[in-house]
Design an enzyme around this catalytic site. Structure first.
Site, PDB file in Angstrom:
ATOM      1  N   ALA A  65     102.789  52.324  67.362  1.00  0.00           N
ATOM      2  CA  ALA A  65     103.970  52.206  67.447  1.00  0.00           C
ATOM      3  C   ALA A  65     104.714  53.426  66.997  1.00  0.00           C
ATOM      4  O   ALA A  65     104.367  54.270  66.380  1.00  0.00           O
ATOM      5  CB  ALA A  65     104.424  50.804  66.542  1.00  0.00           C
ATOM      6  N   GLY A 108      99.354  50.698  67.366  1.00  0.00           N
ATOM      7  CA  GLY A 108      99.951  49.767  68.358  1.00  0.00           C
ATOM      8  C   GLY A 108      99.289  50.139  69.723  1.00  0.00           C
ATOM      9  O   GLY A 108      99.131  49.280  70.692  1.00  0.00           O
ATOM     10  N   GLU A 111      96.113  48.188  69.981  1.00  0.00           N
ATOM     11  CA  GLU A 111      96.596  46.919  70.143  1.00  0.00           C
ATOM     12  C   GLU A 111      97.167  46.489  71.533  1.00  0.00           C
ATOM     13  O   GLU A 111      96.798  45.601  71.965  1.00  0.00           O
ATOM     14  CB  GLU A 111      97.619  46.385  69.174  1.00  0.00           C
ATOM     15  CG  GLU A 111      97.135  46.636  67.801  1.00  0.00           C
ATOM     16  CD  GLU A 111      98.058  46.588  66.597  1.00  0.00           C
ATOM     17  OE1 GLU A 111      99.102  47.316  66.695  1.00  0.00           O
ATOM     18  OE2 GLU A 111      98.094  45.673  65.736  1.00  0.00           O
ATOM     19  N   GLU A 131      97.169  52.032  60.649  1.00  0.00           N
ATOM     20  CA  GLU A 131      98.514  51.431  59.926  1.00  0.00           C
ATOM     21  C   GLU A 131      98.227  51.748  58.210  1.00  0.00           C
ATOM     22  O   GLU A 131      99.238  51.973  57.613  1.00  0.00           O
ATOM     23  CB  GLU A 131      98.593  49.975  59.983  1.00  0.00           C
ATOM     24  CG  GLU A 131      99.319  50.001  61.729  1.00  0.00           C
ATOM     25  CD  GLU A 131      98.006  49.676  62.729  1.00  0.00           C
ATOM     26  OE1 GLU A 131      96.859  50.078  62.459  1.00  0.00           O
ATOM     27  OE2 GLU A 131      98.354  49.206  63.633  1.00  0.00           O
TER      28      GLU A 131
HETATM   29  C1  HXC Z   1     106.237  58.499  66.732  1.00  0.00           C
HETATM   30  C2  HXC Z   1     104.564  60.181  67.040  1.00  0.00           C
HETATM   31  C3  HXC Z   1     103.488  59.078  66.701  1.00  0.00           C
HETATM   32  C4  HXC Z   1     103.602  57.620  66.553  1.00  0.00           C
HETATM   33  C5  HXC Z   1     102.430  60.983  67.428  1.00  0.00           C
HETATM   34  N1  HXC Z   1     103.923  61.067  67.426  1.00  0.00           N
HETATM   35  N2  HXC Z   1     102.272  59.508  66.983  1.00  0.00           N
HETATM   36  N3  HXC Z   1     105.690  59.673  67.109  1.00  0.00           N
HETATM   37  N4  HXC Z   1     105.111  57.612  66.199  1.00  0.00           N
HETATM   38  N5  HXC Z   1     102.957  56.855  66.237  1.00  0.00           N
HETATM   39  C6  HXC Z   1     104.582  62.284  67.719  1.00  0.00           C
HETATM   40  C7  HXC Z   1     104.577  63.338  66.547  1.00  0.00           C
HETATM   41  O1  HXC Z   1     105.485  63.006  65.508  1.00  0.00           O
HETATM   42  C8  HXC Z   1     104.955  64.772  67.214  1.00  0.00           C
HETATM   43  O2  HXC Z   1     106.216  65.197  67.533  1.00  0.00           O
HETATM   44  C9  HXC Z   1     104.258  64.697  68.502  1.00  0.00           C
HETATM   45  O3  HXC Z   1     103.949  62.963  68.843  1.00  0.00           O
HETATM   46  C10 HXC Z   1     102.774  65.307  68.765  1.00  0.00           C
HETATM   47  O4  HXC Z   1     101.908  64.754  67.717  1.00  0.00           O
HETATM   48  P1  HXC Z   1     101.179  65.707  66.443  1.00  0.00           P
HETATM   49  O5  HXC Z   1     100.967  64.769  65.500  1.00  0.00           O
HETATM   50  O6  HXC Z   1     101.958  66.950  66.591  1.00  0.00           O
HETATM   51  O7  HXC Z   1      99.726  65.889  67.513  1.00  0.00           O
HETATM   52  P2  HXC Z   1      98.492  65.932  67.065  1.00  0.00           P
HETATM   53  O8  HXC Z   1      98.596  67.012  65.654  1.00  0.00           O
HETATM   54  O9  HXC Z   1      97.465  66.417  68.169  1.00  0.00           O
HETATM   55  O10 HXC Z   1      98.030  64.671  66.179  1.00  0.00           O
HETATM   56  C11 HXC Z   1      97.875  63.758  66.910  1.00  0.00           C
HETATM   57  C12 HXC Z   1      97.723  62.400  66.152  1.00  0.00           C
HETATM   58  C13 HXC Z   1      98.877  62.145  65.273  1.00  0.00           C
HETATM   59  C14 HXC Z   1      96.494  62.317  65.431  1.00  0.00           C
HETATM   60  C15 HXC Z   1      97.584  60.994  67.065  1.00  0.00           C
HETATM   61  O11 HXC Z   1     100.185  62.373  66.019  1.00  0.00           O
HETATM   62  C16 HXC Z   1      98.843  60.881  64.381  1.00  0.00           C
HETATM   63  O12 HXC Z   1      98.312  60.741  63.622  1.00  0.00           O
HETATM   64  N6  HXC Z   1      99.853  60.032  65.010  1.00  0.00           N
HETATM   65  C17 HXC Z   1     100.242  58.706  64.008  1.00  0.00           C
HETATM   66  C18 HXC Z   1      98.976  57.738  64.459  1.00  0.00           C
HETATM   67  C19 HXC Z   1      99.480  56.650  63.702  1.00  0.00           C
HETATM   68  O13 HXC Z   1      99.469  56.457  62.506  1.00  0.00           O
HETATM   69  N7  HXC Z   1      99.639  55.417  64.522  1.00  0.00           N
HETATM   70  C20 HXC Z   1      99.903  54.080  64.121  1.00  0.00           C
HETATM   71  C21 HXC Z   1     101.176  53.970  64.094  1.00  0.00           C
HETATM   72  S1  HXC Z   1     101.677  52.529  63.278  1.00  0.00           S
HETATM   73  P3  HXC Z   1     106.881  66.276  67.039  1.00  0.00           P
HETATM   74  O14 HXC Z   1     108.365  65.738  67.283  1.00  0.00           O
HETATM   75  O15 HXC Z   1     106.769  66.634  65.721  1.00  0.00           O
HETATM   76  O16 HXC Z   1     106.477  67.045  67.932  1.00  0.00           O
HETATM   77  C22 HXC Z   1     101.419  51.325  64.167  1.00  0.00           C
HETATM   78  C23 HXC Z   1     101.749  50.099  63.722  1.00  0.00           C
HETATM   79  C24 HXC Z   1     101.783  48.874  64.759  1.00  0.00           C
HETATM   80  O17 HXC Z   1     101.039  51.331  65.565  1.00  0.00           O
HETATM   81  C25 HXC Z   1     102.454  47.477  64.182  1.00  0.00           C
HETATM   82  C26 HXC Z   1     102.740  47.528  62.581  1.00  0.00           C
HETATM   83  C27 HXC Z   1     104.095  47.931  61.912  1.00  0.00           C
END
Ligand code: HXC
Length: 257
Positions: A65, A108, A111, A131
């Protein structure tokens, strides 16, 4: 329809939805949610479509998400808007759906893949429910569907630590049906979808409904449900055609009725 965050294509009887927010690794904001649901609902209603594929990019199916969109909200915002409940509509699509996953399928994203009926993975796929690291829990069914897919111990470990698993571990655990080389993911997914789409579509819908019953009811009730649906297949033209074709040693020509 004008979509901003997804691409919608048709290949034969398959509808293809491609998440397309590459700069955000296909993070699922509310716009993506609305567009995926709109596209899937449209394809579900289209008599020329027999299967729906959902995919992302080489690098990310979806990295979760959209954290930046979620960040400023408080409890009342997400409660009153009932955040993410609309994703349930994807699970209510009646035609078979295939998730083709390469790269990150986190939070997400994992999911969303689990909302689909068949999950096939590239060897680059990475699954997880991270999460907890953000101070939240899965919100699009992950705690339920991952547990049903891989069992309690592994689901607990993944959701409690946020660690990811690679494609091989996901296949061993039963989350994915098959792993393919990343370069072949889309063609394999489309071939699988076209195989399904060329079966009788109403019969495929009955298969889907029956398999999904296994997650909703007791064994005895599920078997009873299956038997009634099995009986109902004898009311279709496609049962007549399928069995006639076998007897006459020719391929069936289903009419999707
Ligand atoms: C918003 C995101 C994002 C996300 C990545 N980006 N994941 N933006 N929401 N979930 C964006 C980053 O901010 C970045 O933007 C660009 O995408 C590239 O990501 P990087 O982090 O620079 O890439 P990398 O270093 O290769 O790392 C990849 C990654 C990391 C390991 C996937 O991005 C990451 O950990 N993302 C979050 C994963 C996560 O926690 N997902 C769960 C979300 S919560 P910029 O602008 O900086 O270039 C969820 C909850 C569901 O899904 C419902 C419950 C509430």
């Amino acid at each position: 329809t004008q979509y901003e965050t997804i691409l919608l294509d048709r290949k034969g009887r398959t509808g293809l939805i491609t998440l397309n927010r590459p700069k955000a690794l296909n993070a699922l904001n509310l716009r993506v949610m609305e567009e995926v649901i709109d596209a899937a609902t449209t394809l579900d209603r289209d008599p020329d479509v027999g299967c729906i594929v959902v995919t992302g990019s080489e690098r990310a199916f979806a990295a979760g998400a959209d954290i930046k969109e979620m960040q400023p909200n408080d409890y009342m915002d997400v409660y009153l808007a009932d955040w993410f409940s609309a994703w349930d509509r994807l699970g209510e699509v009646r035609k078979p759906t295939v998730a083709a996953v390469a790269g990150y399928a986190l939070g997400g994203g994992c999911e969303l893949a689990m909302l689909c009926d068949v999950l096939i993975a590239a060897d680059t796929a990475v699954f997880g429910q991270p999460e907890i690291k953000l101070g939240v829990i899965p919100g699009i069914g992950g705690s339920q569907r991952l547990t049903r897919a891989v069992g309690k111990a592994k689901a607990m470990e993944l959701c409690l630590t946020g660690r990811t698993m690679d494609a091989a571990e996901a296949e061993r655990a039963g989350l994915v049906s098959r792993i393919v080389p990343a370069a072949d993911l889309l063609s394999e997914a489309l071939a699988l979808a076209e195989t399904i789409a060329n079966m009788s579509t109403p019969i495929a819908m009955m298969v889907k409904e029956s398999v999904n019953r296994a997650f909703e009811t007791t064994l005895a009730e599920g078997v009873r449900f299956e038997r009634r649906v099995f009986h109902a297949t004898f009311a279709t033209a496609d049962q007549k055609e399928g069995m006639a074709a076998f007897t006459e040693k020719r391929p069936p020509s289903f009419v999707n009725r």
